[in-house]
Write a protein that holds these residues in place. Structure first.
Motif, short mmCIF file in Angstrom:
data_model
loop_
_atom_site.label_atom_id
_atom_site.label_comp_id
_atom_site.label_asym_id
_atom_site.label_seq_id
_atom_site.Cartn_x
_atom_site.Cartn_y
_atom_site.Cartn_z
N TRP A 197 0.85 -1.21 0.00
CA TRP A 197 0.00 0.00 0.00
C TRP A 197 0.88 1.26 0.00
O TRP A 197 0.62 2.20 -0.76
CB TRP A 197 -0.91 -0.02 1.22
N ILE A 198 1.92 1.25 0.82
CA ILE A 198 2.80 2.42 0.90
C ILE A 198 3.52 2.66 -0.43
O ILE A 198 3.71 3.80 -0.85
CB ILE A 198 3.83 2.24 2.03
N LYS A 199 3.92 1.58 -1.11
CA LYS A 199 4.66 1.70 -2.37
C LYS A 199 3.92 2.54 -3.41
O LYS A 199 4.54 3.17 -4.27
CB LYS A 199 4.91 0.31 -2.96
N LYS A 200 2.60 2.54 -3.36
CA LYS A 200 1.80 3.23 -4.37
C LYS A 200 1.62 4.71 -4.08
O LYS A 200 0.99 5.43 -4.86
CB LYS A 200 0.43 2.55 -4.48
N ILE A 201 2.15 5.18 -2.96
CA ILE A 201 1.98 6.59 -2.58
C ILE A 201 3.13 7.41 -3.14
O ILE A 201 4.29 7.24 -2.74
CB ILE A 201 1.91 6.73 -1.04
#
Length: 465
Positions: free
Chosen positions: A419-423
């Motif tokens: 999830w964090i990677k997509k920010i």
């Protein structure tokens, strides 16, 4: 410069409470939760800020560790506007009224005991009352729809997006203007595990400058959900076929609805042996009605159940027990019963009565389907206790114990990292809502995999954004 101070859920899991102060001195509180487990005495402490100076309260979701001190906040002076989803508001009313009721009952019990010793003055008053809870819902509430940008003032906008955790749960994107530049900070609340049992998947967060993220299971991977469901079904089938009973301590919101959905599917497919299923939790029953009211927020399967049958969770031999008398009558069912009751961490509620009556029986099974915080009775049992004390009696634990972690409503390490990677645009990641040793593992994973400098937030630490 904007600042954030965490007054709870810093190096612990419970008590979420984060104060965001903007450059123009606007003060925003994100959640105001109750400390649970070994931290529970902290609920009586005065807030380390003046509630009367808080302009807005943003609520991520309705779990007690995120909303449990809101009536106390109001008693001590908060009179601003509350922003959340309508489903969160509906669940919050149920959960806070139940919390006030339990505190009143505990107070009266302790008062009677102290009175017999001539020390009634030593018993502290409840943290808040049902009247205080009613005052909470007399304040202005603004209901946000997922993915809708809400303008609060000229420099402040918020957007709530589906967190996939419980009904109405959201991560909150806060956009503000600082030095004529748009900035964004995201508070994750609790992030879901994409279970597909009741709720749609967690939404993507596309961009943010700063991220405050939960880390409850940041140190591990959950067992695959499919395997967890099969394990759950096998315990149910083997125990019932052996003429035993199954005890399931369950949180009233989300976990109970997931368990009911699985049992309903087992019944529809002919996988469930002949038995009686009791939902022995008035709060869970009321929460299930909120799920019915907001059924459009659920996955298509649940919406189909409602369209076809008028109900999402009901099926044959499934019994709601609302009154104390109905709850006591469950004791007359000696075998082949599934009993779902609160509290989820076994810190109180009707599950304790069922423990007293059934934990000693080797034919029975106890299934933990949720997180057990340090200092709770549930954690004591999970850690291997051979006996427990309930209502002045020592109860031997002879039933089989099953801990099924795949049902967790919290994302595990790989889900969190994904999830964090997509920010886009992340400058800093702040870890909250987790036990410190787990946060250390998660921080290392973030620094290694995402090349971002993560920071483990300390209690009362003033962070300049």
């Amino acid at each position: 410069m904007a600042t954030v101070t965490s007054y709870g859920a810093a190096r612990v899991v419970t008590g979420s409470c984060h104060l965001l102060q903007l450059e123009d001195h606007t003060k925003i509180l994100i959640d105001c939760g109750m400390f649970q487990g070994k931290e529970h005495e902290r609920n009586r402490e005065k807030f380390d800020f003046d509630p009367a100076l808080i302009d807005y309260l943003f609520i991520t979701h309705a779990h007690l560790d995120h909303i449990g001190r809101i009536p106390k906040l109001i008693k001590e002076g908060f009179h601003g506007t509350i922003y959340t989803t309508e489903a969160t508001r509906d669940l919050a009313e149920i959960i806070l009224l139940d919390s006030a009721k339990i505190m009143k009952e505990d107070y009266l019990t302790q008062y009677r005991k102290a009175q017999r010793r001539g020390k009634e003055g030593s018993v502290p008053e409840p943290l808040y009352t049902e009247e205080d809870v009613e005052e909470t819902f007399n304040l202005p509430w603004h209901y946000c729809t997922y993915d809708e940008s809400v303008e609060i003032n000229d420099i402040l906008h918020i957007t709530l997006r589906n967190a996939g955790h419980i009904l109405g749960a959201a991560f909150i994107e806060i956009d503000y203007i600082e030095a004529q530049t748009k900035q964004r900070i995201v508070f994750s609340g609790d992030i879901g595990n994409n279970s597909h049992i009741v709720l749609p998947d967690l939404s993507t967060c596309h961009s943010s400058n700063y991220l405050y993220i939960e880390s409850t299971y940041g140190d591990r991977e959950h067992k695959a959900l499919k395997g967890s469901i099969e394990e759950f079904k096998e315990v149910i089938r083997s125990t019932i076929n052996n003429w035993g009973n199954v005890l399931i301590p369950s949180f009233a919101v989300e976990r109970t609805q997931e368990i009911l959905c699985i049992l309903k599917e087992m019944f529809d497919k002919g996988e469930l042996p002949q038995c009686k299923i009791f939902l022995d939790s008035p709060m869970a029953t009321r929460a299930s009605e909120v799920y019915k009211k907001h059924s459009k927020m659920l996955i298509p399967k649940c919406q189909t159940f409602k369209k076809k049958e008028g109900s999402i969770f009901d099926f044959e031999n499934f019994i709601f027990t609302l009154s104390v008398e109905e709850s006591k009558q469950i004791n007359e069912v000696e075998r082949r019963a599934i009993i779902i009751a609160g509290s989820g961490m076994c810190t109180g509620g009707r599950i304790l009565h069922h423990f007293k009556n059934r934990l000693w029986n080797r034919k029975n099974a106890l299934i933990f389907v949720g997180y057990q915080a340090n200092g709770t009775l549930g954690r004591t049992i999970v850690n291997g206790a051979r006996s427990i004390h309930i209502y002045g009696e020592e109860i031997m634990i002879n039933t089989s114990i099953h801990t099924i972690n795949g049902f967790s409503a919290h994302a595990d390490q790989s889900h969190l990292l994904s999830w964090i990677k997509k920010i886009d645009g992340l400058q800093k990641i702040y870890l909250i809502h987790g036990e410190e040793e787990k946060q250390v593992v998660f921080k290392d994973a973030i620094d290694r995999v995402l090349d971002n400098r993560a920071h483990i937030v300390k209690e009362n630490e003033l962070i300049h954004l």
